[in-house]
Design a protein around this motif. Structure first.
Motif, PDB file in Angstrom:
ATOM      1  N   PRO A   1      77.488 -11.509 -59.004  1.00  0.00           N
ATOM      2  CA  PRO A   1      76.457 -12.275 -57.637  1.00  0.00           C
ATOM      3  C   PRO A   1      77.046 -11.786 -56.444  1.00  0.00           C
ATOM      4  O   PRO A   1      78.226 -10.879 -56.580  1.00  0.00           O
ATOM      5  CB  PRO A   1      76.759 -13.577 -57.701  1.00  0.00           C
ATOM      6  CG  PRO A   1      77.090 -13.784 -59.258  1.00  0.00           C
ATOM      7  CD  PRO A   1      78.088 -12.635 -59.690  1.00  0.00           C
ATOM      8  N   LEU A   2      76.993 -11.499 -55.310  1.00  0.00           N
ATOM      9  CA  LEU A   2      77.421 -10.760 -54.151  1.00  0.00           C
ATOM     10  C   LEU A   2      77.033 -11.406 -52.943  1.00  0.00           C
ATOM     11  O   LEU A   2      76.047 -11.867 -53.029  1.00  0.00           O
ATOM     12  CB  LEU A   2      75.982  -9.321 -54.171  1.00  0.00           C
ATOM     13  CG  LEU A   2      76.876  -8.840 -52.660  1.00  0.00           C
ATOM     14  CD1 LEU A   2      78.119  -8.092 -52.670  1.00  0.00           C
ATOM     15  CD2 LEU A   2      75.556  -7.647 -52.446  1.00  0.00           C
ATOM     16  N   GLN A   3      77.683 -12.121 -52.331  1.00  0.00           N
ATOM     17  CA  GLN A   3      78.410 -13.113 -51.449  1.00  0.00           C
ATOM     18  C   GLN A   3      77.957 -12.567 -50.699  1.00  0.00           C
ATOM     19  O   GLN A   3      78.060 -11.654 -50.099  1.00  0.00           O
ATOM     20  CB  GLN A   3      79.634 -13.243 -51.927  1.00  0.00           C
ATOM     21  CG  GLN A   3      79.498 -14.838 -50.586  1.00  0.00           C
ATOM     22  CD  GLN A   3      81.727 -15.199 -50.880  1.00  0.00           C
ATOM     23  OE1 GLN A   3      82.115 -14.759 -51.237  1.00  0.00           O
ATOM     24  NE2 GLN A   3      81.484 -16.543 -49.955  1.00  0.00           N
ATOM     25  N   MET A   4      76.736 -13.460 -49.549  1.00  0.00           N
ATOM     26  CA  MET A   4      76.358 -13.315 -48.409  1.00  0.00           C
ATOM     27  C   MET A   4      77.186 -14.248 -47.225  1.00  0.00           C
ATOM     28  O   MET A   4      78.173 -15.065 -47.714  1.00  0.00           O
ATOM     29  CB  MET A   4      75.151 -14.125 -48.119  1.00  0.00           C
ATOM     30  CG  MET A   4      74.058 -13.787 -49.273  1.00  0.00           C
ATOM     31  SD  MET A   4      72.548 -15.160 -49.356  1.00  0.00           S
ATOM     32  CE  MET A   4      72.957 -15.994 -50.277  1.00  0.00           C
ATOM     33  N   SER A   5      76.977 -12.963 -46.271  1.00  0.00           N
ATOM     34  CA  SER A   5      78.018 -13.584 -45.044  1.00  0.00           C
ATOM     35  C   SER A   5      77.035 -14.073 -44.157  1.00  0.00           C
ATOM     36  O   SER A   5      75.663 -13.692 -43.753  1.00  0.00           O
ATOM     37  CB  SER A   5      78.064 -12.356 -44.205  1.00  0.00           C
ATOM     38  OG  SER A   5      78.721 -12.672 -42.966  1.00  0.00           O
ATOM     39  N   LEU A   6      76.705 -15.571 -43.897  1.00  0.00           N
ATOM     40  CA  LEU A   6      76.381 -16.505 -43.644  1.00  0.00           C
ATOM     41  C   LEU A   6      77.233 -17.583 -42.335  1.00  0.00           C
ATOM     42  O   LEU A   6      78.078 -17.840 -42.990  1.00  0.00           O
ATOM     43  CB  LEU A   6      75.630 -17.152 -44.112  1.00  0.00           C
ATOM     44  CG  LEU A   6      74.038 -16.848 -44.962  1.00  0.00           C
ATOM     45  CD1 LEU A   6      73.980 -18.250 -46.235  1.00  0.00           C
ATOM     46  CD2 LEU A   6      73.044 -17.168 -43.874  1.00  0.00           C
ATOM     47  N   PRO A   7      76.776 -18.147 -41.066  1.00  0.00           N
ATOM     48  CA  PRO A   7      77.959 -18.621 -40.516  1.00  0.00           C
ATOM     49  C   PRO A   7      78.052 -20.024 -41.073  1.00  0.00           C
ATOM     50  O   PRO A   7      76.907 -20.611 -41.574  1.00  0.00           O
ATOM     51  CB  PRO A   7      77.002 -19.215 -38.998  1.00  0.00           C
ATOM     52  CG  PRO A   7      76.433 -17.710 -38.925  1.00  0.00           C
ATOM     53  CD  PRO A   7      75.574 -16.869 -40.124  1.00  0.00           C
ATOM     54  N   GLY A   8      78.924 -20.408 -41.506  1.00  0.00           N
ATOM     55  CA  GLY A   8      79.103 -21.565 -41.639  1.00  0.00           C
ATOM     56  C   GLY A   8      79.341 -21.874 -43.656  1.00  0.00           C
ATOM     57  O   GLY A   8      78.910 -22.958 -44.342  1.00  0.00           O
ATOM     58  N   GLY A   9      79.059 -20.666 -44.362  1.00  0.00           N
ATOM     59  CA  GLY A   9      79.056 -20.070 -45.168  1.00  0.00           C
ATOM     60  C   GLY A   9      78.195 -20.577 -46.116  1.00  0.00           C
ATOM     61  O   GLY A   9      77.123 -20.780 -45.317  1.00  0.00           O
ATOM     62  N   THR A  10      77.260 -20.046 -47.615  1.00  0.00           N
ATOM     63  CA  THR A  10      76.361 -20.372 -47.354  1.00  0.00           C
ATOM     64  C   THR A  10      76.039 -21.651 -48.453  1.00  0.00           C
ATOM     65  O   THR A  10      76.857 -22.478 -49.158  1.00  0.00           O
ATOM     66  CB  THR A  10      76.107 -19.726 -49.315  1.00  0.00           C
ATOM     67  OG1 THR A  10      76.154 -18.204 -49.780  1.00  0.00           O
ATOM     68  CG2 THR A  10      74.800 -19.744 -49.823  1.00  0.00           C
ATOM     69  N   PRO A  11      74.654 -22.191 -48.120  1.00  0.00           N
ATOM     70  CA  PRO A  11      74.863 -23.475 -47.921  1.00  0.00           C
ATOM     71  C   PRO A  11      73.920 -23.863 -49.359  1.00  0.00           C
ATOM     72  O   PRO A  11      74.179 -22.870 -50.294  1.00  0.00           O
ATOM     73  CB  PRO A  11      73.060 -23.667 -47.340  1.00  0.00           C
ATOM     74  CG  PRO A  11      72.371 -22.419 -47.148  1.00  0.00           C
ATOM     75  CD  PRO A  11      73.773 -21.448 -47.227  1.00  0.00           C
ATOM     76  N   SER A  12      74.236 -24.955 -49.780  1.00  0.00           N
ATOM     77  CA  SER A  12      73.909 -25.612 -51.539  1.00  0.00           C
ATOM     78  C   SER A  12      72.619 -25.963 -51.186  1.00  0.00           C
ATOM     79  O   SER A  12      71.982 -25.786 -51.017  1.00  0.00           O
ATOM     80  CB  SER A  12      75.207 -26.947 -51.706  1.00  0.00           C
ATOM     81  OG  SER A  12      74.353 -27.946 -50.825  1.00  0.00           O
ATOM     82  N   LEU A  13      72.026 -25.950 -52.976  1.00  0.00           N
ATOM     83  CA  LEU A  13      71.304 -25.590 -52.837  1.00  0.00           C
ATOM     84  C   LEU A  13      70.411 -27.256 -53.557  1.00  0.00           C
ATOM     85  O   LEU A  13      68.964 -27.004 -52.900  1.00  0.00           O
ATOM     86  CB  LEU A  13      70.741 -25.210 -54.707  1.00  0.00           C
ATOM     87  CG  LEU A  13      70.664 -24.178 -55.336  1.00  0.00           C
ATOM     88  CD1 LEU A  13      70.808 -23.928 -56.656  1.00  0.00           C
ATOM     89  CD2 LEU A  13      70.224 -22.414 -54.463  1.00  0.00           C
ATOM     90  N   LYS A  14      71.158 -28.666 -53.037  1.00  0.00           N
ATOM     91  CA  LYS A  14      70.615 -29.378 -51.966  1.00  0.00           C
ATOM     92  C   LYS A  14      69.947 -29.304 -51.242  1.00  0.00           C
ATOM     93  O   LYS A  14      69.095 -30.030 -50.566  1.00  0.00           O
ATOM     94  CB  LYS A  14      71.380 -30.512 -53.103  1.00  0.00           C
ATOM     95  CG  LYS A  14      71.787 -30.932 -54.573  1.00  0.00           C
ATOM     96  CD  LYS A  14      72.407 -32.008 -54.450  1.00  0.00           C
ATOM     97  CE  LYS A  14      73.038 -32.231 -56.337  1.00  0.00           C
ATOM     98  NZ  LYS A  14      73.320 -33.532 -56.231  1.00  0.00           N
ATOM     99  N   LEU A  15      70.797 -28.844 -49.956  1.00  0.00           N
ATOM    100  CA  LEU A  15      69.944 -28.920 -48.838  1.00  0.00           C
ATOM    101  C   LEU A  15      69.499 -27.861 -48.810  1.00  0.00           C
ATOM    102  O   LEU A  15      68.331 -28.378 -47.679  1.00  0.00           O
ATOM    103  CB  LEU A  15      71.639 -28.112 -48.117  1.00  0.00           C
ATOM    104  CG  LEU A  15      71.393 -27.499 -46.746  1.00  0.00           C
ATOM    105  CD1 LEU A  15      70.912 -29.378 -46.500  1.00  0.00           C
ATOM    106  CD2 LEU A  15      72.344 -26.856 -45.642  1.00  0.00           C
TER     107      LEU A  15
END
Length: 834
Positions: A583-597
């Motif tokens: 996997p390749l981590q994404m650069s997102l403000p606040g981090g990667t959101p959960s699938l539940k969200l």
């Protein structure tokens, strides 16, 4: 363990036939030339006409009375008179029908999707007009035991594709239908087309033909429509041939099991045994080759009108009736057959034909224990505190058969097989960088059951998870192909949602990734000799890597996730083992959101978050505002084009013009108009570009599914944004120097849209220091580039972001083929990206 590459980071009586005739020469599908024989060839989608070796030809040549002409309208009327209030239903094995459905003349340019959608609409309407309901089943995944056959077909397809490109280069036109290769993504988009047409469309969790036969039996269906001789073996509802269907008259051929049994001197319960002795999708043909030869040697009723294979079938059936059945009860079957170390595989093959509630007189209590399969689901946890080991296990499977023409050299993998090519490594592997093993642990919440199952009317639940201290079940009363499943996530709630979307054919690949950590992609029309364009497998790999991080990391660091096994077809890949892709981590403000969200939250603002994550998967976050301002259905197309042109430096301005112009002109053209488009010639590069874009649309489906569907699925369908022949026409026009006004056919509104879409794509590329140059500027600098070995230009990064150096795409394949430094690669002094 197989080596893997780490890359980057009760009997059902059939209805009486309407007319009792020998197999007729029915007219082909309305408006097409007859080519039913081609239906028995390998299907590039990954599945082909399958079943018992030689049975199709034997029935056609030696037992024509087994085939009876029937009329669906009359059968439906009979069914309704016998079952008042019950809608006559036909369950369709969709994967067997793809070649039948794809009737557009053009197939090499990337797909005539509007024409194809029209064909499907007419097909559905013809049945619904006479009161018949259709239920469509698609293959959901490739089971591990079938991987060898899958690989063999893919390599065969590679040779066929090479012939297609050679023909195009030689004749500058599309090959004849004899070389027909279905367009990329046909099976995937057919699912969504049928759902758009309001049809019940299901995706299998195990054996696709098993689920078809089960559904047909349990729901008292009118019959099964497909092209697979296994349906002659299953004791289910009647089996009808798709290749013999005449849509105008709704007539086809029914293949009758009872008549087959009468011809062979067998009963229905003997057919699974016959199938395994002849060789089928589970039991390799070569396993009983000596046994069949002995049967033939002792067989005294050899028919002169039969070929050798036909006489072998008669001889084996005679041996079952006169020898095996004679001693049945006195001797165990394994004492009468040379099973040897393949006992478990053989009994598994027979059990695979037993539908829920059915039993076999040939499977003893002891054999039942052999075929009992564990339903327990084990999750792969990234929790470093987990101390549990990793038992060997397999994921849920979908039966992919092999055509009866498959040669005896094809060996399917099994626990007892000595074929090294069939063995796959455990999905649990060690990250070479962290050297920390990703442990597999039992999910503490795994006692919950999933109430959702493939059969919406069935009241039998398929447990999602069971107690680790499970009890062995009678295999005759369970679905035989459900095995111990390795799941890559431990959140059972999310897994249930993914499973339900998979079954209802609403998502693409998401459940496969989360459940088994293994995906595959079949052949694409790519020219192995033109290395200026990279394979779609590499172009879209960074997108998939970010999706893996989203689906498997649970909002945490993707580096702690185990890699995903990718079986992707590309030039030079022998497919001896999967690519292990981190996997390749994404650069997102606040981090990667959960699938539940993303999947379950309906609060304001969540939709915007979904779109944000989708664009991050394509590494286009910086262009979010412009892309979101694009009107439907062109948002997805612009996103895809921006990604493509950043990734592949050999794409030029004229390519962009052709892609945009065809998309804008498409809504104003009917299927009939598109069918009448005539091309001056066929260009091999344009062929590959068409396939590259269509594969990109499937990646959009994957990302959209993983992000909780931020965009309308219909906007991502090719019949709304892409037509292969229209794109080819525009591509050839750009080569001739047509103006933009001419490309959009002198339509002022289209011209305005054209410049808007082009601006969005070009600005997104400029943010990544990618200036899209004209072909006229590029060719003098790069003459001779196309076709030069090792000259691919591709900027895929496997470790971090696209701005990093990354690996050259030609060095990411099997064996890491070393190439000389590429002076045309981005960042060089070639002047290509000034």
């Amino acid at each position: 363990m197989q080596t893997q590459r780490q890359v980057g980071s009760s009997p059902a009586s059939p209805l009486l036939p309407v007319t009792l005739l020998a197999r007729p020469a029915l007219p082909a599908f309305a408006g097409r030339s007859a080519f039913s024989e081609s239906l028995h060839n390998t299907d590039p989608s990954g599945r082909s006409v399958m079943g018992v070796r030689g049975l199709q030809g034997f029935v056609a040549s030696s037992c024509p009375h087994v085939c009876t002409t029937v009329n669906f309208k009359e059968l439906a009327e009979q069914h309704q008179s016998k079952h008042p209030g019950c809608t006559p239903t036909i369950v369709v094995d969709a994967m067997c029908c793809l070649r039948y459905w794809y009737t557009p003349e053009s197939w090499v340019c990337g797909g005539q999707w509007k024409e194809y959608f029209s064909v499907l609409r007419d097909f559905v309407r013809t049945f619904t007009d006479v009161g018949i309901k259709l239920v469509f089943f698609f293959d959901g995944m490739v089971e591990k035991e079938k991987r060898d056959v899958w690989v063999k077909r893919r390599l065969k397809n590679n040779r066929e594709i090479a012939r297609i490109f050679h023909y195009i280069k030689t004749h500058r036109e599309q090959p004849s239908r004899s070389m027909f290769f279905i367009p990329s993504g046909l099976a995937i988009f057919t699912r969504f087309a049928l759902k758009t047409l309001g049809q019940e469309t299901l995706c299998s969790l195990q054996e696709a033909d098993y689920e078809v036969a089960s559904y047909g039996l349990q729901n008292n269906c009118l019959g099964i429509l497909g092209e697979d001789t296994d349906y002659l073996i299953y004791d289910s509802c009647p089996y009808f041939s798709i290749s013999e269907l005449c849509l105008d008259s709704l007539s086809t051929v029914m293949l009758c099991r009872e008549k087959l049994c009468a011809s062979l001197g067998l009963c229905l319960a003997d057919l699974p045994l016959l199938a395994c002795l002849l060789g089928n999708d589970v039991v390799p043909e070569g396993m009983f080759e000596t046994f069949r030869y002995k049967c033939l040697s002792f067989y005294t009723s050899v028919k002169e009108n039969c070929d050798r294979r036909g006489n072998v079938i008669l001889a084996v059936a005679d041996h079952i009736a006169k020898v095996l059945r004679l001693y049945q009860g006195e001797k165990k079957l394994e004492e009468m057959l040379p099973l040897g170390p393949n006992k478990a595989l053989f009994y598994k093959g027979m059990a695979s034909y037993l539908l829920p509630g059915q039993k076999s007189p040939w499977i003893s209590p002891k054999a039942k224990a052999i075929t009992t399969l564990d339903k327990q689901i084990i999750s792969v946890s990234s929790d470093p505190e987990s101390k549990q080991g990793s038992p060997e296990s397999s994921d849920p499977e979908s039966k992919q058969g092999s055509p009866e023409s498959t040669d005896s050299g094809s060996k399917q993998g099994s626990p007892e097989s000595t074929d090294s090519g069939s063995k796959q490594g455990s999905p649990v592997c060690t990250d070479p960088e962290s050297k920390q093993e990703s442990p597999m642990c039992t999910d503490p919440e795994s006692k919950q059951e999933d109430p959702m199952c493939t059969d919406p009317e069935s009241k039998q639940e398929v447990p999602m998870c069971t107690d680790p201290e499970f009890k062995e079940e009678d295999p005759m009363n369970m679905e035989p192909e459900i095995k111990r499943q390795v799941t890559m996530v431990s959140d059972t709630e999310i897994l249930k949602v993914a499973r339900a979307q998979h079954v209802q054919a609403e998502s693409y690949l998401v459940y496969n990734i989360m459940a088994s950590g293994e995906i595959e992609c079949s052949n694409t029309l790519e020219d192995a000799l033109d290395q200026a364009l990279p394979s779609q497998a590499f172009v879209y790999r960074p997108v998939r890597q970010r999706v893996y991080s989203l689906l498997l990391a649970g909002g945490h660091d993707g580096a702690s996730c185990p890699p995903v096994q990718e079986w992707f077809v590309y030039s030079g890949n022998p497919l001896t083992h999967p690519d292990l892709v981190r996997p390749l981590q994404m650069s997102l403000p606040g981090g990667t959101p959960s699938l539940k969200l993303l999947w379950l939250n309906h609060e304001p603002g969540t939709q915007a978050r979904r779109v944000e994550v989708l664009l991050a998967c394509f590494d286009l976050s910086s262009s979010s505002e412009e892309l979101q301002a694009v009107e439907s259905p062109f948002q997805g197309l612009c996103c895809l084009l921006a990604y493509l042109f950043v990734q592949v430096d050999t794409l030029c301005l004229e390519d962009l013009h052709a892609f945009i112009a065809q998309a804008l002109c498409l809504p104003g053209k009917s299927a009939g108009h598109l069918a009448d488009v005539q091309l001056d010639r066929v260009d091999p590069r344009a062929v590959q570009l068409g396939s590259l874009l269509v594969r990109g649309l499937t990646m959009l489906l994957l990302v959209n599914s993983a992000c909780g569907f931020p965009w309308s699925t219909s906007d991502l369908m090719p019949w709304n944004v892409f037509d292969g022949k229209l794109f080819h026409e525009k591509y050839l026009q750009t080569e001739k120097g047509y103006t933009v006004e001419a490309l959009v056919e002198q339509n002022r509104a289209r011209l305005t849209q054209f410049h808007q879409l082009k601006s969005v794509v070009c600005k997104a590329c400029l943010r990544e220091d990618r200036r899209i140059a004209s072909r006229q500027l590029w060719q003098p600098l790069h003459s001779g580039r196309r076709g030069r070995p090792g000259s691919g230009a591709h900027r895929t990064s496997f470790g971090n972001s696209r701005s990093d150096q990354g690996q050259h795409w030609r060095e990411q394949g099997p064996g890491s083929r070393q190439q000389e430094p590429d002076p045309w690669r981005r960042g060089s002094s070639s002047g290509w990206s000034n």
